[in-house]
Design an enzyme around this catalytic site. Structure first.
Site, PDB file in Angstrom:
ATOM      1  N   GLU A  40       0.867  -1.196   0.000  1.00 32.52           N
ATOM      2  CA  GLU A  40       0.000   0.000   0.000  1.00 32.52           C
ATOM      3  C   GLU A  40       0.898   1.239   0.000  1.00 32.52           C
ATOM      4  O   GLU A  40       1.785   1.376   0.830  1.00 32.52           O
ATOM      5  CB  GLU A  40      -0.927  -0.008   1.222  1.00 32.52           C
ATOM      6  CG  GLU A  40      -1.700   1.275   1.452  1.00 32.52           C
ATOM      7  CD  GLU A  40      -2.542   1.745   0.261  1.00 32.52           C
ATOM      8  OE1 GLU A  40      -3.474   1.027  -0.122  1.00 32.52           O
ATOM      9  OE2 GLU A  40      -2.259   2.842  -0.284  1.00 32.52           O
ATOM     10  N   GLY A  45      -6.526   1.477   4.416  1.00 31.37           N
ATOM     11  CA  GLY A  45      -7.963   1.748   4.455  1.00 31.37           C
ATOM     12  C   GLY A  45      -8.524   2.197   3.122  1.00 31.37           C
ATOM     13  O   GLY A  45      -9.729   2.132   2.895  1.00 31.37           O
ATOM     14  N   CYS A  48     -12.214   4.288   0.823  1.00 35.05           N
ATOM     15  CA  CYS A  48     -13.339   4.194   1.742  1.00 35.05           C
ATOM     16  C   CYS A  48     -13.005   4.816   3.088  1.00 35.05           C
ATOM     17  O   CYS A  48     -13.715   5.690   3.574  1.00 35.05           O
ATOM     18  CB  CYS A  48     -13.712   2.721   1.903  1.00 35.05           C
ATOM     19  SG  CYS A  48     -14.923   2.442   3.177  1.00 35.05           S
ATOM     20  N   ALA A 151      -6.009  -4.749  -6.363  1.00 41.09           N
ATOM     21  CA  ALA A 151      -7.083  -4.026  -5.659  1.00 41.09           C
ATOM     22  C   ALA A 151      -6.709  -2.553  -5.580  1.00 41.09           C
ATOM     23  O   ALA A 151      -6.710  -1.952  -4.514  1.00 41.09           O
ATOM     24  CB  ALA A 151      -7.277  -4.618  -4.263  1.00 41.09           C
ATOM     25  N   ASP A 319     -13.340  -1.774  -6.892  1.00 42.20           N
ATOM     26  CA  ASP A 319     -13.680  -0.733  -7.874  1.00 42.20           C
ATOM     27  C   ASP A 319     -13.002  -0.989  -9.227  1.00 42.20           C
ATOM     28  O   ASP A 319     -13.496  -0.532 -10.259  1.00 42.20           O
ATOM     29  CB  ASP A 319     -13.245   0.646  -7.357  1.00 42.20           C
ATOM     30  CG  ASP A 319     -14.180   1.193  -6.294  1.00 42.20           C
ATOM     31  OD1 ASP A 319     -15.099   0.461  -5.858  1.00 42.20           O
ATOM     32  OD2 ASP A 319     -14.006   2.362  -5.891  1.00 42.20           O
ATOM     33  N   HIS A 457     -40.798  -3.779  18.888  1.00 45.31           N
ATOM     34  CA  HIS A 457     -41.550  -2.525  18.891  1.00 45.31           C
ATOM     35  C   HIS A 457     -40.930  -1.575  19.897  1.00 45.31           C
ATOM     36  O   HIS A 457     -40.569  -2.006  20.984  1.00 45.31           O
ATOM     37  CB  HIS A 457     -43.005  -2.791  19.280  1.00 45.31           C
ATOM     38  CG  HIS A 457     -43.819  -1.553  19.375  1.00 45.31           C
ATOM     39  ND1 HIS A 457     -44.194  -0.845  18.260  1.00 45.31           N
ATOM     40  CD2 HIS A 457     -44.293  -0.880  20.454  1.00 45.31           C
ATOM     41  CE1 HIS A 457     -44.891   0.212  18.641  1.00 45.31           C
ATOM     42  NE2 HIS A 457     -44.972   0.213  19.967  1.00 45.31           N
TER      43      HIS A 457
HETATM   44  C1  LIG Z   1     -16.781  10.457  -1.066  1.00 51.56           C
HETATM   45  C2  LIG Z   1     -17.001   8.960  -1.192  1.00 51.56           C
HETATM   46  C3  LIG Z   1     -17.952   8.341  -0.393  1.00 51.56           C
HETATM   47  C4  LIG Z   1     -18.152   6.971  -0.482  1.00 51.56           C
HETATM   48  N1  LIG Z   1     -19.098   6.411   0.330  1.00 51.56           N
HETATM   49  C5  LIG Z   1     -19.312   5.080   0.263  1.00 51.56           C
HETATM   50  C6  LIG Z   1     -20.258   4.456   1.117  1.00 51.56           C
HETATM   51  O1  LIG Z   1     -20.922   5.112   1.930  1.00 51.56           O
HETATM   52  N2  LIG Z   1     -20.410   3.115   1.036  1.00 51.56           N
HETATM   53  C7  LIG Z   1     -19.693   2.361   0.144  1.00 51.56           C
HETATM   54  O2  LIG Z   1     -19.873   1.151   0.111  1.00 51.56           O
HETATM   55  N3  LIG Z   1     -18.799   2.917  -0.681  1.00 51.56           N
HETATM   56  C8  LIG Z   1     -18.575   4.257  -0.638  1.00 51.56           C
HETATM   57  N4  LIG Z   1     -17.640   4.819  -1.453  1.00 51.56           N
HETATM   58  C9  LIG Z   1     -16.937   3.948  -2.420  1.00 51.56           C
HETATM   59  C10 LIG Z   1     -15.803   3.170  -1.728  1.00 51.56           C
HETATM   60  O3  LIG Z   1     -14.913   4.087  -1.150  1.00 51.56           O
HETATM   61  C11 LIG Z   1     -15.083   2.296  -2.747  1.00 51.56           C
HETATM   62  O4  LIG Z   1     -16.024   1.467  -3.404  1.00 51.56           O
HETATM   63  C12 LIG Z   1     -14.047   1.394  -2.088  1.00 51.56           C
HETATM   64  O5  LIG Z   1     -13.085   2.149  -1.374  1.00 51.56           O
HETATM   65  C13 LIG Z   1     -13.321   0.528  -3.127  1.00 51.56           C
HETATM   66  O6  LIG Z   1     -12.397  -0.287  -2.496  1.00 51.56           O
HETATM   67  P1  LIG Z   1     -11.134  -0.871  -3.262  1.00 51.56           P
HETATM   68  O7  LIG Z   1     -10.421  -1.735  -2.261  1.00 51.56           O
HETATM   69  O8  LIG Z   1     -11.535  -1.452  -4.550  1.00 51.56           O
HETATM   70  O9  LIG Z   1     -10.210   0.386  -3.635  1.00 51.56           O
HETATM   71  P2  LIG Z   1      -9.706   1.662  -2.807  1.00 51.56           P
HETATM   72  O10 LIG Z   1     -10.450   1.830  -1.552  1.00 51.56           O
HETATM   73  O11 LIG Z   1      -9.687   2.779  -3.786  1.00 51.56           O
HETATM   74  O12 LIG Z   1      -8.211   1.283  -2.397  1.00 51.56           O
HETATM   75  C14 LIG Z   1      -7.199   1.160  -3.331  1.00 51.56           C
HETATM   76  C15 LIG Z   1      -5.867   1.344  -2.623  1.00 51.56           C
HETATM   77  O13 LIG Z   1      -4.823   0.923  -3.490  1.00 51.56           O
HETATM   78  C16 LIG Z   1      -3.687   1.749  -3.307  1.00 51.56           C
HETATM   79  N5  LIG Z   1      -2.884   1.642  -4.518  1.00 51.56           N
HETATM   80  C17 LIG Z   1      -3.288   1.851  -5.800  1.00 51.56           C
HETATM   81  N6  LIG Z   1      -2.297   1.583  -6.666  1.00 51.56           N
HETATM   82  C18 LIG Z   1      -1.234   1.189  -5.916  1.00 51.56           C
HETATM   83  C19 LIG Z   1       0.080   0.776  -6.246  1.00 51.56           C
HETATM   84  N7  LIG Z   1       0.493   0.695  -7.503  1.00 51.56           N
HETATM   85  N8  LIG Z   1       0.914   0.476  -5.225  1.00 51.56           N
HETATM   86  C20 LIG Z   1       0.510   0.546  -3.940  1.00 51.56           C
HETATM   87  N9  LIG Z   1      -0.728   0.919  -3.569  1.00 51.56           N
HETATM   88  C21 LIG Z   1      -1.594   1.235  -4.549  1.00 51.56           C
HETATM   89  C22 LIG Z   1      -4.315   3.126  -3.080  1.00 51.56           C
HETATM   90  O14 LIG Z   1      -3.413   3.973  -2.386  1.00 51.56           O
HETATM   91  C23 LIG Z   1      -5.558   2.791  -2.265  1.00 51.56           C
HETATM   92  O15 LIG Z   1      -5.312   2.872  -0.874  1.00 51.56           O
HETATM   93  C24 LIG Z   1     -17.393   6.194  -1.383  1.00 51.56           C
HETATM   94  C25 LIG Z   1     -16.434   6.802  -2.190  1.00 51.56           C
HETATM   95  C26 LIG Z   1     -16.222   8.166  -2.104  1.00 51.56           C
HETATM   96  C27 LIG Z   1     -15.177   8.809  -2.967  1.00 51.56           C
END
Ligand SMILES: Cc1cc2nc3c(=O)[nH]c(=O)nc-3n(C[C@H](O)[C@H](O)[C@H](O)COP(=O)(O)OP(=O)(O)OC[C@H]3O[C@@H](n4cnc5c(N)ncnc54)[C@H](O)[C@@H]3O)c2cc1C
Length: 478
Positions: A40, A45, A48, A151, A319, A457
């Site tokens: 990371e 985290g 999210c 991821a 995502d 309730h």
């Molecule tokens: C404002 C906002 C509000 C949201 N609210 C909600 C909600 O209420 N409920 C919900 O379910 N979802 C919500 N989401 C969506 C949610 O945040 C994402 O769906 C979720 O974080 C996706 O998880 P992920 O593990 O796929 O990727 P991410 O959480 O994007 O994590 C990816 C990680 O990979 C790391 N990374 C990337 N490339 C590299 C690399 N080459 N080397 C090392 N590290 C790397 C990044 O630094 C990051 O920490 C929200 C999003 C936003 C922007």
């Protein structure tokens, strides 16, 4: 290929990205005894925890508390009156939010340690499908693994006419503002824009929303979004539907957002800040994805129902692999992939993935809407129960009953066997019902199962029970 002398780390499983997809995959892999490395580049985290779900809900909570106090000034509400208006210190609110984020991010680190996952901090760059270099603070490291779980998540997409920077903010910057913008223009009426837009409106910003589609929250049906629309109207938020932001005119400190309105006319919206939330794209640039021989499907990484990519033993989750871009989907996929690598038989085939919108009021949707059931040619029965007839909703002051903001629970069931197909709700605090709704669909519940379950309730969940009774032709409280 690693440079001569570069330290090499090997692992059974390499997870790239410590968001809710990647860190859950790594914890589960570690629990299953797989030798696991997580890379990371940022704080643990992901989107999210650091700049998404958690900070936005913290801000929404602050906004709701502030608004409630502001409404208590003068004659007061519920017998509580304040003599002077409350003062909002946004920087202090952000520090409170940061404390929650720090605590949760530290918790993820502890969980990874407990599962014996090795954490490498730094940016991973792949040179082939199973090898990457991590640029850490102690210099570069080569990591080789038998299995790779991608991821890397997603990032906000700017509009060409409104590049991020200066007064144009993405959700990330909006979640760390130290001063309240007096006038905030929100471009994009999806859930991220409306959650943040409503929070800023409740804290006192004059908010204008511009949405290209003919209505707000286009992913939810009109009946579910109507109470949210009414809340925006009543709160003085200006909403331009079927409208496009064309750019920003700036004169010193003054900004005017130029909008092409639905009628073809041009509107200039004064704004101290513009929050642009028109979309997110998978993060595929800058880490050697193109060297891995992994296929895409459109903008996303192509995966099958086990999250396998086109390259053997390379997996992708969260995502990166498409909609819905939600944290709980990412985590469910991460857990599944770790189990498949450990030899379990798993497939990603949930009955439903709940979607929640934390606006005022909140919206929950699980499974098929009435329109989706009809589009699939299913002979479905549909009914709803209003929160205006639910005691708990009234005691929670769940929206103004007179303007229909109190909301409802709605059920969609198959006519022949009365099996539930979809459950939706709109109303104050309904996000907490999403678990019961998802469980009912995952267990294949029929209307009789819901009707035969005693609901405590007074709770909002009684409305779910009552909707089932209503569809069975024997409602008790309506
Ligand atoms: C404002 C906002 C509000 C949201 N609210 C909600 C909600 O209420 N409920 C919900 O379910 N979802 C919500 N989401 C969506 C949610 O945040 C994402 O769906 C979720 O974080 C996706 O998880 P992920 O593990 O796929 O990727 P991410 O959480 O994007 O994590 C990816 C990680 O990979 C790391 N990374 C990337 N490339 C590299 C690399 N080459 N080397 C090392 N590290 C790397 C990044 O630094 C990051 O920490 C929200 C999003 C936003 C922007």
């Amino acid at each position: 290929m690693s440079a001569p002398g570069m330290k090499t780390v090997t692992a059974k499983v390499l997870v790239v990205g410590g968001g809710p997809g990647g860190y859950v995959a790594a914890i589960r892999a570690g629990q299953l005894g797989l030798d696991t490395v997580l890379v990371e580049a940022d704080r643990l985290g992901g989107t999210c925890l650091i700049r998404g779900c958690i900070p936005s809900k913290a801000l929404i909570h602050v906004a709701a508390r502030f608004e409630a106090m502001a409404q208590s000034v003068g004659d007061g509400r519920f017998g509580i009156a304040l003599d002077t208006p409350p003062h909002l210190d946004l920087a202090a609110a952000m520090r409170w939010k940061d404390g929650i984020v720090d605590r949760l991010s530290g918790g993820v680190a502890a969980l990874l340690r407990k599962a014996k996952v090795r954490l490498l901090r730094g940016w991973a760059v792949f040179s082939d499908a199973k090898t990457c270099t991590v640029q850490g603070s102690d210099g570069p490291l080569t990591v080789k693994a038998e299995h790779v779980i991608l991821a890397t998540g997603s990032e906000p997409v700017p509009l060409p006419a409104l590049p991020f920077g200066g007064p144009v903010l993405s959700s990330t910057e909006a979640l760390s503002l130290e001063r309240l913008p007096r006038r905030l223009a929100v471009v994009g009426g999806g859930y991220i824009g409306l959650e943040l837009g409503s929070a800023f409106a409740r804290m006192g910003s004059a908010v204008t929303v511009v949405e290209a589609q003919p209505r707000l929250l286009p992913l939810y049906d009109a009946a579910l979004t109507a109470p949210v629309r009414r809340w925006f109207e009543r709160s003085g938020v200006a909403v331009h539907l079927g409208a496009r932001a064309l750019g920003l005119e700036t004169d010193g400190e003054k900004h005017l957002m130029v909008v092409r309105a639905a009628d073809g006319g041009t509107v200039r919206v004064p704004a101290d800040a513009v929050l642009s939330t028109t979309g997110r794209r998978p993060r595929l640039d800058g880490w050697g994805f193109e060297t891995m021989g992994v296929d895409r499907q459109g903008a996303f990484v192509a995966v099958d129902d086990q999250c396998r990519t086109s390259m053997r033993n390379v997996w992708a989750i969260g995502d990166l692999v498409g909609e819905p871009m939600l944290a709980h989907k990412a985590s469910a996929q991460g857990e599944m992939v770790a189990e498949i690598i450990a030899g379990h038989r798993r497939r990603f085939a949930p009955a439903a993935i709940p979607a929640v919108c934390f606006t005022e009021p909140e919206i929950v949707s699980v499974g098929l809407s009435p329109d989706e059931a009809a589009a699939q040619g299913i002979d479905a029965i549909v009914d709803q129960f209003p929160f205006a007839a639910n005691g708990r909703a009234l005691t929670l002051d769940g929206g103004r009953m007179d303007v229909g903001e109190s909301g409802f629970v709605r059920l969609v069931a198959r006519r022949d066997d009365r099996r539930l197909l979809g459950i939706q709700a709109v109303g104050a605090h309904v996000s907490e019902l999403s678990g019961e709704f998802a469980l009912a669909l995952e267990m294949g519940a029929e209307l009789e199962d819901v009707a035969g379950t005693i609901h405590a309730h007074p709770t909002l969940g009684e409305s779910f029970h009552e909707t089932a009774l209503r569809l069975l032709g024997r409602p008790l409280h309506i």
